[in-house]
Design a protein around this motif. Structure first.
Motif, PDB file in Angstrom:
ATOM      1  N   TRP A  45       1.094  -1.055  -0.233  1.00  0.00           N
ATOM      2  CA  TRP A  45      -0.329   0.061  -0.524  1.00  0.00           C
ATOM      3  C   TRP A  45       0.608   0.901  -0.264  1.00  0.00           C
ATOM      4  O   TRP A  45       1.853   1.289   0.844  1.00  0.00           O
ATOM      5  CB  TRP A  45      -1.329  -0.213   1.035  1.00  0.00           C
ATOM      6  N   SER A  75      -8.148  -1.758   1.488  1.00  0.00           N
ATOM      7  CA  SER A  75      -6.815  -1.935   1.340  1.00  0.00           C
ATOM      8  C   SER A  75      -6.095  -2.210   1.574  1.00  0.00           C
ATOM      9  O   SER A  75      -4.955  -2.839   1.360  1.00  0.00           O
ATOM     10  CB  SER A  75      -7.145  -1.697  -0.166  1.00  0.00           C
ATOM     11  N   THR A  76      -5.905  -1.229   2.303  1.00  0.00           N
ATOM     12  CA  THR A  76      -4.556  -0.916   3.156  1.00  0.00           C
ATOM     13  C   THR A  76      -4.137  -2.009   3.897  1.00  0.00           C
ATOM     14  O   THR A  76      -2.590  -1.710   3.952  1.00  0.00           O
ATOM     15  CB  THR A  76      -5.205   0.676   4.388  1.00  0.00           C
ATOM     16  N   SER A 127      -9.083  -1.355  -6.777  1.00  0.00           N
ATOM     17  CA  SER A 127      -8.120  -0.973  -5.921  1.00  0.00           C
ATOM     18  C   SER A 127      -6.921  -2.476  -5.310  1.00  0.00           C
ATOM     19  O   SER A 127      -8.154  -3.367  -4.476  1.00  0.00           O
ATOM     20  CB  SER A 127      -8.710  -0.044  -4.585  1.00  0.00           C
TER      21      SER A 127
END
Length: 302
Positions: A45, A75-76, A127
């Motif tokens: 990330w 998503s981090t 993402s």
């Protein structure tokens, strides 16, 4: 009657107003994220995450009047759900989780997630969830594993995808062996609204009875922006008219896709009221539907 205005703003949520309508008991924010600096972001990330722990999110709950929530792993953190699970421990039985895993996830890990009140898996085509690209094969594998695992009874697959990706995935989505939840209004362009090809496809999925849509992320494609997001009204109202019993609402706090200091969560709740067109549909979206989808008690305490 709305509650009195705030005297200090909630972090990551501009404004001091509260929603125009006082929410019913058991109202659920069905899509939000926790970012706690005690948990390191995934190496894949590139951006520094906000500081948005549970204690801060509780301030947003107090502002809006929600009492239940669904924590979605962002998503981090890639496929590391530690921050989400910690948040679920802090929030208690009034919270459920949606986790992110790789397609190699084992039965023991799925059982562990279920025991911690996770109720679904997110598959993100927008993402990167981790290194590499999310593929239709991954979606099929995860749906099959959820369908076959006894601990995952009642779970769903949550898909975040661009409209053109949803169109391409349509044959697979119609055949999923578990319920499907579509993120953020399917990212349908408000300028097209119910005339969009993707809306027609999503409407077909809703009519099939196995699909839900999250009424969230209105700002992602709105060109009018807040406080009204008026260009989203035809799309939101059409979804409510089509399937009010299979919609849930989410704040998407702390709004990491947007410029900091631009999103007012009370305005987003008022937008839901405009989409719903009445208290009965709004209550269904905020209370009844999340109770069924995420396994909350159906009769919340007043």
């Amino acid at each position: 009657m709305p509650l009195p205005a705030l005297t200090t703003p909630v972090p990551h949520s501009v404004g001091l107003n509260r929603p125009q309508r006082q929410l019913p008991p058991g109202a659920c924010d069905s899509h939000m994220h926790i970012f706690d600096p005690r948990f390191a972001p995934s190496a894949h990330w590139p951006r520094t995450p906000p500081v948005a722990p549970v204690a801060v999110y509780r301030q947003l709950q107090a502002r809006l009047g929600t009492t239940r929530t669904v924590v979605v792993t962002p998503s981090t953190y890639g496929t590391d759900n530690a921050c989400t699970l910690d948040a679920l421990d802090q929030l208690g039985d009034a919270a459920r989780g949606v986790a992110v895993v790789g397609d190699g996830v084992g039965a023991d890990e799925l059982a562990h997630l279920a025991a911690r009140r996770v109720r679904g898996l997110r598959v993100n085509f927008v993402s990167p969830q981790s290194w590499g690209t999310t593929t239709p094969a991954m979606l099929a594998t995860l749906a099959r594993k959820v369908a076959e695992h006894p601990a995952c009874a009642g779970w769903h697959i949550q898909v975040f995808a661009q409209p053109e990706q949803l169109i391409a995935l349509a044959p697979q989505l119609h055949k999923l062996p578990v319920p499907l939840v579509i993120d953020h209004l399917g990212r349908i362009d408000p300028a097209e609204g119910p005339a969009a090809e993707t809306y027609g496809m999503v409407r077909g999925l809703l009519d099939g009875g196995n699909t839900w849509v999250k009424l969230s992320g209105a700002y992602m494609r709105s060109t009018v922006h807040g406080p009204s997001y008026a260009d989203t009204l035809p799309l939101g109202q059409a979804l409510v008219q089509a399937a009010p019993e299979r919609l849930v609402w989410g704040s998407d706090w702390p709004h990491t896709t947007e410029t900091p200091g631009t999103v007012n969560d009370a305005d987003l709740m008022d937008l839901l009221q405009a989409w719903a067109g009445g208290d009965a549909a709004m209550d269904c979206i905020l209370v009844d539907n999340p109770a069924r989808l995420y396994g909350f008690d159906t009769a919340p305490a007043a």
